[in-house]
Design an enzyme around this catalytic site. Structure first.
Site, PDB file in Angstrom:
ATOM      1  N   ASP A  19       0.818  -1.208   0.000  1.00  0.00           N
ATOM      2  CA  ASP A  19       0.000   0.000   0.000  1.00  0.00           C
ATOM      3  C   ASP A  19       0.853   1.261   0.000  1.00  0.00           C
ATOM      4  O   ASP A  19       0.453   2.291  -0.546  1.00  0.00           O
ATOM      5  CB  ASP A  19      -0.930  -0.003   1.214  1.00  0.00           C
ATOM      6  CG  ASP A  19      -2.055   1.005   1.102  1.00  0.00           C
ATOM      7  OD1 ASP A  19      -2.206   1.606   0.026  1.00  0.00           O
ATOM      8  OD2 ASP A  19      -2.781   1.205   2.089  1.00  0.00           O
ATOM      9  N   CYS A 243      -4.674   5.441  -1.836  1.00  0.00           N
ATOM     10  CA  CYS A 243      -5.313   4.677  -2.904  1.00  0.00           C
ATOM     11  C   CYS A 243      -5.328   5.489  -4.198  1.00  0.00           C
ATOM     12  O   CYS A 243      -5.853   6.615  -4.218  1.00  0.00           O
ATOM     13  CB  CYS A 243      -6.746   4.315  -2.501  1.00  0.00           C
ATOM     14  SG  CYS A 243      -7.663   3.450  -3.791  1.00  0.00           S
ATOM     15  N   ASN A 252      -0.988   5.903   5.215  1.00  0.00           N
ATOM     16  CA  ASN A 252      -1.425   4.983   6.257  1.00  0.00           C
ATOM     17  C   ASN A 252      -0.980   5.460   7.631  1.00  0.00           C
ATOM     18  O   ASN A 252      -0.151   6.369   7.760  1.00  0.00           O
ATOM     19  CB  ASN A 252      -0.796   3.606   6.012  1.00  0.00           C
ATOM     20  CG  ASN A 252      -1.411   2.875   4.861  1.00  0.00           C
ATOM     21  OD1 ASN A 252      -2.519   2.364   4.965  1.00  0.00           O
ATOM     22  ND2 ASN A 252      -0.702   2.804   3.749  1.00  0.00           N
TER      23      ASN A 252
END
Length: 308
Positions: A19, A243, A252
């Site tokens: 991610d 994203c 994050n």
């Protein structure tokens, strides 16, 4: 296993290699990526989302997924559990060729975000999840429910919509479920209302929570979740992440901030804070956009010759 209203121990799943790296514009050389992943694995983590098997046209940073996973298996098999993200059957087929411990299939609780992210309806994604399950054999299959709380296109997501997806996924036979605040705009009041409904339906099922920090709410959301009995969390070293298909989504929860938080309140994570900070420092020297409280504090203390 709790201490008062808080758990005695939490599980951290490191997601920076997937991610975090996927959001970077400048490609990281595979050997540098592998070196950073090795350093992260040496911090005491028990599970890591190592990469994703997605279209290299859509996410160029993940074009070396097979090479990265092959190395990870050689170095860390049996020591750190490997997870790879897959959005569809083709991704799962490619991932299974390099023997990860677990696949993590992603779909969204928001119909609009699911269409933007996977080009499918939620129903089509659930059908594909069932097909992926048929391929897995002994490999664990997990589900990440993106936009479980807020959506960049639809706003607040109904808890009932999340419950419905999770129930259908459990009928298919997933082994784990992650609830994601994909755009990092959820607050502890709304998070708690959704998690209350989740607890009512699924009891003490050990969900992972994936909490982005766009509005600076990740840590208070973590505390709110722990007070409700949740104890498994995703985080990314350096606070990298975001994203590509969610406008405005920021990084994050930083692993170093999470570990420091757990250390300070007396909750064991098994992760060594100094080692995580060393990885974040290394990422800085490589020009990666590290964004965490602890990394900034460490840099400030270094320049002022103070002690943490």
């Amino acid at each position: 296993m709790t201490r008062g209203s808080l758990p005695c121990r939490v599980e951290i799943r490191e997601v920076c290699p997937r991610d975090g790296f996927q959001s970077l514009k400048d490609r990281i050389a595979t050997e540098d990526k592998i070196s950073l992943i090795d350093a992260m694995a040496e911090t005491g983590l028990s599970v890591m989302e190592v990469t994703s098997f997605v279209s290299p046209k859509a996410i160029p940073q993940m074009s070396d997924a097979s090479e990265v996973m092959t190395h990870f298996n050689e170095r860390w098999s049996g020591k750190v559990k490997s997870v790879v993200l897959v959005p569809n059957v083709r991704g799962a087929e490619n991932a299974l060729k390099v023997s990860p411990d677990s696949l993590n299939f992603v779909l969204s609780a928001s119909a609009s975000h699911n269409r933007a992210n996977t080009r499918r309806t939620i129903e089509e994604s659930l059908a594909e999840l069932k097909e992926v399950k048929s391929l897995c054999g002994d490999v664990e299959l997990g589900l990440s429910v993106a936009t479980s709380f807020q959506c960049p296109f639809e706003g607040a997501i109904s808890p009932d919509a999340v419950v419905d997806i999770v129930e259908k996924a459990m009928e298919i036979g997933v082994g784990s479920v992650t609830l994601a605040d994909t755009i990092g705009t959820c607050d502890p009041v709304y998070l708690s209302s959704t998690l209350s409904q989740i607890k009512k339906v699924f009891g003490d099922y050990p969900f992972f929570l994936h909490l982005h920090d766009t509005h600076g709410m990740a840590m208070v959301n973590t505390m709110a979740a722990m007070e409700m009995g949740f104890y498994r969390f995703d985080s990314a070293t350096g606070g990298l992440g975001g994203c590509p298909f969610a406008p405005g989504a920021a990084g994050n929860s930083a692993t170093e901030d999470m570990v420091n938080f757990f250390d300070r309140v007396g909750i064991a994570s098994g992760v060594d804070l100094e080692r995580v900070l060393a990885v974040a420092d290394r990422m800085k020297t490589m020009g990666l956009p590290v964004n965490s409280h602890m990394s900034s504090y460490r840099a400030g203390c270094s320049s002022l010759s103070c002690e943490r």
